[in-house]
Structure formats: structure tokens, C-alpha cells
Scaffold this motif. Structure first.
Motif, PDB file in Angstrom:
ATOM      1  N   ILE A  90      54.700  81.159   6.968  1.00  0.00           N
ATOM      2  CA  ILE A  90      53.361  80.637   6.660  1.00  0.00           C
ATOM      3  C   ILE A  90      53.106  79.383   7.496  1.00  0.00           C
ATOM      4  CG2 ILE A  90      51.878  79.676   4.851  1.00  0.00           C
ATOM      5  CD1 ILE A  90      53.441  81.382   2.832  1.00  0.00           C
ATOM      6  N   ASP A  91      52.014  79.395   8.249  1.00  0.00           N
ATOM      7  CA  ASP A  91      51.679  78.272   9.130  1.00  0.00           C
ATOM      8  C   ASP A  91      50.740  77.258   8.490  1.00  0.00           C
ATOM      9  OD1 ASP A  91      52.821  79.240  11.902  1.00  0.00           O
ATOM     10  OD2 ASP A  91      51.817  80.975  11.011  1.00  0.00           O
ATOM     11  N   TYR A  92      49.829  77.767   7.632  1.00  0.00           N
ATOM     12  CA  TYR A  92      48.835  76.891   7.026  1.00  0.00           C
ATOM     13  C   TYR A  92      48.783  77.114   5.513  1.00  0.00           C
ATOM     14  CZ  TYR A  92      47.041  76.302  11.796  1.00  0.00           C
ATOM     15  OH  TYR A  92      46.924  76.039  13.129  1.00  0.00           O
ATOM     16  N   LEU A  93      48.722  76.026   4.782  1.00  0.00           N
ATOM     17  CA  LEU A  93      48.467  76.087   3.345  1.00  0.00           C
ATOM     18  C   LEU A  93      47.096  75.448   3.118  1.00  0.00           C
ATOM     19  CD1 LEU A  93      49.112  76.531   0.382  1.00  0.00           C
ATOM     20  CD2 LEU A  93      50.505  74.447   0.402  1.00  0.00           C
ATOM     21  N   VAL A  94      46.095  76.297   2.813  1.00  0.00           N
ATOM     22  CA  VAL A  94      44.723  75.837   2.649  1.00  0.00           C
ATOM     23  C   VAL A  94      44.510  75.450   1.187  1.00  0.00           C
ATOM     24  CG1 VAL A  94      42.278  76.442   2.835  1.00  0.00           C
ATOM     25  CG2 VAL A  94      43.922  77.305   4.528  1.00  0.00           C
ATOM     26  N   ILE A  95      44.104  74.209   0.968  1.00  0.00           N
ATOM     27  CA  ILE A  95      43.877  73.698  -0.386  1.00  0.00           C
ATOM     28  C   ILE A  95      42.374  73.621  -0.634  1.00  0.00           C
ATOM     29  CG2 ILE A  95      44.250  71.781  -1.971  1.00  0.00           C
ATOM     30  CD1 ILE A  95      46.788  73.270  -1.213  1.00  0.00           C
ATOM     31  N   SER A  96      41.854  74.553  -1.432  1.00  0.00           N
ATOM     32  CA  SER A  96      40.424  74.552  -1.737  1.00  0.00           C
ATOM     33  C   SER A  96      40.048  73.344  -2.569  1.00  0.00           C
ATOM     34  CB  SER A  96      40.032  75.829  -2.474  1.00  0.00           C
ATOM     35  OG  SER A  96      40.323  76.964  -1.690  1.00  0.00           O
ATOM     36  N   ASP A 115      59.222  72.328   6.772  1.00  0.00           N
ATOM     37  CA  ASP A 115      58.410  71.327   7.466  1.00  0.00           C
ATOM     38  C   ASP A 115      57.377  71.907   8.423  1.00  0.00           C
ATOM     39  OD1 ASP A 115      59.884  69.431   6.163  1.00  0.00           O
ATOM     40  OD2 ASP A 115      61.297  69.120   7.817  1.00  0.00           O
ATOM     41  N   ARG A 116      57.456  73.207   8.724  1.00  0.00           N
ATOM     42  CA  ARG A 116      56.593  73.764   9.761  1.00  0.00           C
ATOM     43  C   ARG A 116      55.151  73.976   9.309  1.00  0.00           C
ATOM     44  NH1 ARG A 116      55.514  79.086   9.825  1.00  0.00           N
ATOM     45  NH2 ARG A 116      55.629  79.207  12.099  1.00  0.00           N
ATOM     46  N   VAL A 117      54.911  73.989   8.012  1.00  0.00           N
ATOM     47  CA  VAL A 117      53.578  74.304   7.514  1.00  0.00           C
ATOM     48  C   VAL A 117      52.655  73.101   7.633  1.00  0.00           C
ATOM     49  CG1 VAL A 117      53.997  73.644   5.109  1.00  0.00           C
ATOM     50  CG2 VAL A 117      52.314  75.416   5.621  1.00  0.00           C
ATOM     51  N   THR A 118      51.355  73.383   7.885  1.00  0.00           N
ATOM     52  CA  THR A 118      50.330  72.355   7.912  1.00  0.00           C
ATOM     53  C   THR A 118      49.417  72.552   6.707  1.00  0.00           C
ATOM     54  OG1 THR A 118      50.356  72.227  10.335  1.00  0.00           O
ATOM     55  CG2 THR A 118      48.389  71.386   9.198  1.00  0.00           C
ATOM     56  N   PRO A 136      56.523  64.084   1.785  1.00  0.00           N
ATOM     57  CA  PRO A 136      55.781  64.081   3.051  1.00  0.00           C
ATOM     58  C   PRO A 136      55.420  65.496   3.491  1.00  0.00           C
ATOM     59  CG  PRO A 136      58.117  63.665   3.427  1.00  0.00           C
ATOM     60  CD  PRO A 136      57.926  63.658   1.948  1.00  0.00           C
ATOM     61  N   PHE A 137      54.278  65.666   4.139  1.00  0.00           N
ATOM     62  CA  PHE A 137      53.887  66.972   4.652  1.00  0.00           C
ATOM     63  C   PHE A 137      52.941  66.795   5.837  1.00  0.00           C
ATOM     64  CE2 PHE A 137      51.047  65.860   1.123  1.00  0.00           C
ATOM     65  CZ  PHE A 137      49.789  65.997   1.695  1.00  0.00           C
ATOM     66  N   GLU A 138      52.936  67.784   6.735  1.00  0.00           N
ATOM     67  CA  GLU A 138      51.980  67.793   7.837  1.00  0.00           C
ATOM     68  C   GLU A 138      50.609  68.126   7.270  1.00  0.00           C
ATOM     69  OE1 GLU A 138      52.468  67.052  11.077  1.00  0.00           O
ATOM     70  OE2 GLU A 138      54.510  66.464  10.473  1.00  0.00           O
ATOM     71  N   ARG A 139      49.572  67.491   7.802  1.00  0.00           N
ATOM     72  CA  ARG A 139      48.250  67.753   7.264  1.00  0.00           C
ATOM     73  C   ARG A 139      47.210  67.856   8.359  1.00  0.00           C
ATOM     74  NH1 ARG A 139      48.433  62.603   5.070  1.00  0.00           N
ATOM     75  NH2 ARG A 139      50.456  63.305   4.287  1.00  0.00           N
ATOM     76  N   GLN A 140      46.129  68.559   8.040  1.00  0.00           N
ATOM     77  CA  GLN A 140      44.960  68.649   8.912  1.00  0.00           C
ATOM     78  C   GLN A 140      43.714  68.471   8.052  1.00  0.00           C
ATOM     79  OE1 GLN A 140      44.843  71.927  11.671  1.00  0.00           O
ATOM     80  NE2 GLN A 140      42.660  71.702  12.075  1.00  0.00           N
ATOM     81  N   ASP A 146      34.269  72.817  10.535  1.00  0.00           N
ATOM     82  CA  ASP A 146      35.503  72.899  11.320  1.00  0.00           C
ATOM     83  C   ASP A 146      36.118  74.285  11.207  1.00  0.00           C
ATOM     84  OD1 ASP A 146      35.160  70.307  12.050  1.00  0.00           O
ATOM     85  OD2 ASP A 146      36.824  69.488  10.878  1.00  0.00           O
ATOM     86  N   GLN A 147      36.894  74.676  12.229  1.00  0.00           N
ATOM     87  CA  GLN A 147      37.494  76.006  12.260  1.00  0.00           C
ATOM     88  C   GLN A 147      38.971  75.939  12.646  1.00  0.00           C
ATOM     89  OE1 GLN A 147      35.167  78.442  14.952  1.00  0.00           O
ATOM     90  NE2 GLN A 147      33.430  78.580  13.542  1.00  0.00           N
ATOM     91  N   ILE A 148      39.712  76.959  12.190  1.00  0.00           N
ATOM     92  CA  ILE A 148      41.098  77.180  12.602  1.00  0.00           C
ATOM     93  C   ILE A 148      41.212  78.643  13.003  1.00  0.00           C
ATOM     94  CG2 ILE A 148      43.490  77.371  11.822  1.00  0.00           C
ATOM     95  CD1 ILE A 148      43.041  74.966  10.045  1.00  0.00           C
TER      96      ILE A 148
END
Length: 578
Positions: A90-96, A115-118, A136-140, A146-148
């Protein structure tokens, strides 16, 4: 004026929990956590059909997981997720949004993925999530539009929808599948094996009740969000966070939101309701207050003190007819600044209401009350002091307090409308006579009663009747589809005592049955011992009629105490008010 509520809430046994997995489009999987026995959610009284928490996997060259589930599904959900995909892919975890029923397992999922997920979310959502997971986590951070690009045509576009019904809410649109992931928006608390909205008649009452409880207090935000949705390409499926996904009746159900919200915001009177997200029970209590206000036709604008813009906050206070404030934490610089801005913008023509958040460190309700009173504002309901975790009775108290506030602020406007009606028509309608009845109902800890005269038999097979219930009546919350109540029929010549009692204006949270002889019906509602007859009823359907609901119910049981006595009747002189 102070209302203090303390209750002993019994522990509930865990209900039936199951998982459902289904492909809903190309490379797209729904994982639905089915909570069959949940009978209450946030401020909503008595869920009839449980609820679900919906999560989704989107597979392109990269993989996105949209939302997680409630913490009660920890073992079931994580096992299901690992059965569908290697979490490390899983690359992205989208939080609605970060409300716990959707983000309750974020920390667990992050531990599985590594750690690889954003993590993708609005600025507010990411900040809330930091306080929630404490790792800690990577975030966008994404903004509206905006688009991914996940690859293979799966381009995710984000649509901001703040305050529906959480300040950090956003929707996600997949350009390949034409699915929009909406979380709480367009949801319903309805637990069923059917994946989609195939039977509209089964879903409609729960869908409307969900809107009334969670979305109506944010009607202006609903309209803004739908305008942003209008800019999206074709939508074929609404993948919501609760209940069946919308596909077969998508256009009708989504447009209902627009229609209902436009009706909710057309009034000139507005109350500003302020809360602090993720602090105690601030948001839920505020939602109950707001729901009570909207029952009266008064518009509501809710604002989070934790993340509000000071200029927007000031403008909202200045044009509002009333302000309601959930006490924020006393040690927060942000909420202290927001509270100071409210006090600076408030003026003597407004009404106010104050209630505690039960967050552990609430700002003093007395100090704020004194400040507002010194400014010339008038209290709309007694202060609500909460001493423990909110119960059904507390939420009902908040709902009724909001209704009192709405009725106070709309009184002059309603009198003006009554005077503008045609006098002849008004008098003619007033000649419609009715019987005299008292409706009684109890559900869980909450019970209520209402004097009624707009009652009529409506069918033979089954024996059915209709009752017109004003939208702002407290008992309306206990007369949803599937609920039960008792119709108590009053006796001619022997009804004045009961009528005078139930004609009284009860303060919020008051026991309407104090001093009245009752016994318990088979459906658990009170029966009035001095009634001529009673009928135990079950609500089958409801029809909306501007300021009333027409409630159709079947007669389940009944008894007459005096067979040779007539029913009390009621005659009015005018038809535009009771």
C-alpha cells in the motif's frame, strides 16, 4: 439557570460483528465492517438497523487504501485487509476524516504497512492524526482539486468538504471508475448484506434520519460541498462510509441533500454553534444542540474553535441571532483566542447558550456566562453541566435545549407569518375538530409525551392511524420508523387535569411524567392510568409536510377502560397555530 445531569449507564454486551468484501469496480475493493447490533450512534436515538464502516482498496500501479474502520473491528479488519493485499504494497493511506469510527485503526494499519506509506489528508486532518496516532509518518497535505496519479487511469482528485460533519472532511474522486468516496456524506446507519441501495423504500427513513441528525446542522457546508461536486465529471457510484453504497438511486439520494439543505438555510435567523474538535464530547454535544435548533427552522452554522479563522469567526458572530458554545479546554492558546474573539464580537441583541464538553479541563462556564450577561445577551436555555460520559438522557437534554433556543429566536418571525395569513381561510381551517390524545413513548433511557389532536384512522388492514407531529416536538425523535409508542385517548368530561399537565412548557430534560399515574405497555412506553383507552402503536412510515411529520403507524394492542364513555374533543378558533 443550571441543568446538571448525572446518570449511571450500564455496560453493553458486545454485538455481532462481521466483514463483507466485494469488488465494486475495476481494481477496486470494498471492505465493509458490519456492526449488526449497534443501537446508538453519536447523537442519534435508537438505530433500528445497526451500521457499517466502509473502507476501500484502489489498485493502480500504486495502491491506495481509503479509510480504515472502528477499533472494535481490529482483529477482523486487519485479518481481512491482509487477506486482500500484502499491506506493505500500500502506497497511500487516504484519510477522509479523522473521526474514530473511520480512523480508529490507522495506527494499526501504519504498523502493518511500514515507513513506505504516505498518509493523504487535509491540513487539519493531518494535524488531528498526529495527535491521534502519536507515531511519525510520511504525509501529503492536499487541497481542493489536488490529484494523485496511481497509474492505470486511476487518478484520485480531492474535494474539500469541511464540517461534514467533521472539520477535516474531504471526498476523493477516482477518474477511471467514476466513484466518489464520501465518508460520512450521503451515508446512513443501515447494516445489511446488500452492497448497494437496491431497495430505496427500505433505506429512505434511515437516510433521512441520518441527514437530519448529522448534516442538517451543517446545511450551508453541504451546499458548498455539493457545488464542488458539480465540477467533477460523471459520478456512477457514491462509496460512502456508512451503509449501502449509492448506485441505483444515486441521483435522487444525492439531490435530496441539496433540496433539504436549501430548505434548511432559507431562513433569515442563524445560530452560531462553537465546539472544539477532538476534545471530550464537544462535537457530539454540539451536534445535539444544533439538531434541536434546526428542528425549529432556524439555520445553524457550526465552527471548530480549534481550527477556525479569526476573521470568519468574527463575521459569523456578528450576523448570528444567537451563539451556543461548548466549553473549550482552558489550556489551549488557540481556543482561548477564539473565545476572546467571540466575546469581542457578541452584542446585546443576541441570545446565548453554554454547555460543558466533559473534556477534563473545560473553561469555566460561569466566567463565560458572566461575560456574556454583562454584554447584555440573554440566556436561551439553562447552562448544561455534564458530570460524566454523555448518556441518551444528556443528548436528549441537549436536543431539547437547542429547540428552546430556536423557538425563542423564531418567535417574532412566526407571529408575523400568522398575522399575514388570510383571516377567512384561517378561521375556516380552525373549524376542523379533533379528538384529544396524549402520545407517550420511551426508548432506552429517554421518554417523552405530547398532547395531540391531529389523529385519524388511516387503514383497516392492517389497523393503522396517522398522527401529525410538529418537527420541533421533543417526542419526534422517538417516533422514527420502527419505533413504538402509546396513543392515550382522553375521556370527555374527565381530561382537564391531564391536559393541563401536558400543556405545560417543560424545561429541557424535565421528567414529563412526574406526578402522573402510569403503567408500562408491552412496547415499554408509559400508559396513562387515567386515559379512557390506549393503543400501542408501531411506526411504519413518515411523510414530511413543511413544519410537521405525518407519522403512519399500525395498531398492535389496545384496550378501552370505559365502554360507555365518549372521547374528549378539541375545537379551535383559528387554523394557523395550536
Amino acid at each position: 439557570m443550571v441543568a446538571t445531569v448525572t446518570t449511571n449507564k450500564p455496560a453493553k454486551k458486545p454485538g455481532k460483528l462481521t466483514m463483507q468484501v466485494a469488488e465494486i469496480a475495476a481494481d477496486t475493493t470494498a471492505m465493509r465492517s458490519l456492526d449488526w447490533d449497534r443501537d446508538r450512534f453519536d447523537i442519534e436515538f435508537g438505530l433500528q438497523n445497526g451500521t457499517t464502516y466502509n473502507s476501500f482498496i484502489i489498485r493502480g500501479e500504486k495502491v491506495a487504501l481509503v479509510d480504515t474502520s472502528h477499533a472494535k473491528f481490529r482483529e477482523l479488519y486487519l485479518a481481512t485487509l491482509q487477506g486482500e493485499i500484502d499491506p506493505t504494497q500500500i502506497d497511500y493511506l487516504v484519510i477522509s476524516h479523522t473521526e474514530p469510527d473511520h480512523s480508529g485503526l490507522v495506527r494499526d494499519v501504519l504498523a502493518l504497512i511500514g515507513d513506505r506509506v504516505t498518509v493523504v489528508g487535509t491540513k487539519v486532518a493531518i494535524k488531528f492524526l498526529e495527535d491521534l496516532v502519536h507515531v511519525p509518518f510520511e504525509r501529503q497535505v492536499v487541497k481542493n482539486g489536488d490529484q494523485i496519479d496511481l497509474g492505470n487511469g486511476h487518478i484520485l482528485q480531492f474535494v474539500n468538504a469541511p464540517n461534514l460533519h467533521w472539520p477535516d472532511t474531504m471526498m476523493t474522486y477516482d477518474h477511471k471508475t467514476e466513484i466518489v468516496y464520501t465518508c460520512d456524506i450521503f451515508g446512513m446507519h443501515f447494516c445489511d448484506d446488500r452492497l448497494y441501495d437496491e431497495e430505496l423504500k427500505d433505506l429512505a427513513p434511515d437516510y433521512r434520519f441520518y441527514y437530519d441528525c448529522l448534516m442538517a446542522p451543517n446545511a450551508r457546508s453541504v451546499i458548498s460541498a455539493m457545488k464542488r461536486m458539480d465540477d467533477l465529471p460523471q459520478i456512477t457510484t457514491v462509496a460512502n462510509g456508512h451503509g449501502p453504497l449509492l448506485k441505483y438511486n444515486l441521483k435522487e439520494l444525492t439531490e435530496n441533500y441539496r433540496t433539504w439543505s436549501q430548505s434548511q438555510t432559507k431562513g433569515e435567523t442563524t445560530v452560531a454553534v462553537f465546539y472544539t474538535s477532538d476534545y471530550g464530547y464537544s462535537d457530539r454535544i454540539s451536534q445535539a444542540i444544533a439538531r434541536g435548533i434546526t428542528k425549529t427552522g432556524v439555520a445553524v452554522e457550526m465552527m471548530d474553535l480549534k481550527s477556525s479563522d479569526m476573521q470568519e469567526l468574527r463575521e459569523l458572530v456578528e450576523h448570528a441571532a444567537g451563539i451556543a458554545i461548548a466549553m473549550p479546554p482552558s489550556n489551549s492558546q488557540a481556543t482561548e483566542l477564539a473565545l476572546g474573539t467571540i466575546l469581542a464580537a457578541a452584542h446585546s441583541k443576541q441570545a446565548f447558550g453554554l454547555f460543558e464538553s466533559y473534556g477534563g479541563d473545560d473553561t469555566s462556564i460561569d466566567i463565560v456566562a458572566n461575560n456574556l450577561t454583562d454584554l447584555g445577551l440573554k440566556p436561551a436555555f439553562p447552562q448544561i453541566r455534564i458530570k460524566e460520559e454523555p448518556s441518551e438522557m444528556i443528548y436528549q437534554l441537549c436536543d431539547e435545549s437547542g429547540t428552546d433556543m430556536g423557538q425563542l429566536l423564531s418567535l417574532k418571525q412566526n407571529i408575523k407569518k400568522m398575522k399575514s395569513l388570510d383571516a377567512d381561510v384561517d378561521k375556516a381551517v380552525g373549524r376542523l375538530a379533533g379528538g384529544l390524545y396524549i402520545i407517550t413513548a420511551q426508548k432506552g433511557e429517554v421518554k417523552s409525551a405530547m398532547l395531540a389532536s391531529w389523529v385519524a384512522q388511516a387503514s383497516f388492514k392492517p389497523l393503522g392511524l396517522t398522527i401529525a407531529v410538529a418537527k420541533d416536538r421533543a417526542i419526534e425523535s422517538l417516533m422514527q420508523v420502527g419505533d413504538s409508542f402509546v396513543l392515550n385517548i382522553l375521556e370527555e368530561g374527565n381530561y382537564s387535569k391531564l391536559m393541563q399537565h401536558f400543556l405545560k412548557r417543560f424545561p429541557p430534560g424535565a421528567d414529563r411524567f412526574e406526578g402522573v399515574k402510569t403503567r408500562i405497555a408491552e412496547n415499554d412506553s408509559p400508559i396513562l392510568a387515567d386515559a379512557l383507552a390506549y393503543i400501542e402503536c408501531k411506526v411504519v412510515s413518515r411523510m414530511e409536510c413543511s413544519d410537521h411529520w405525518i407519522v403512519y403507524s399500525t395498531a398492535e394492542l389496545g384496550r378501552v377502560s370505559k365502554t360507555d364513555t365518549l372521547t374528549a374533543t378539541h375545537h379551535r378558533k383559528v387554523g394557523n397555530h395550536y
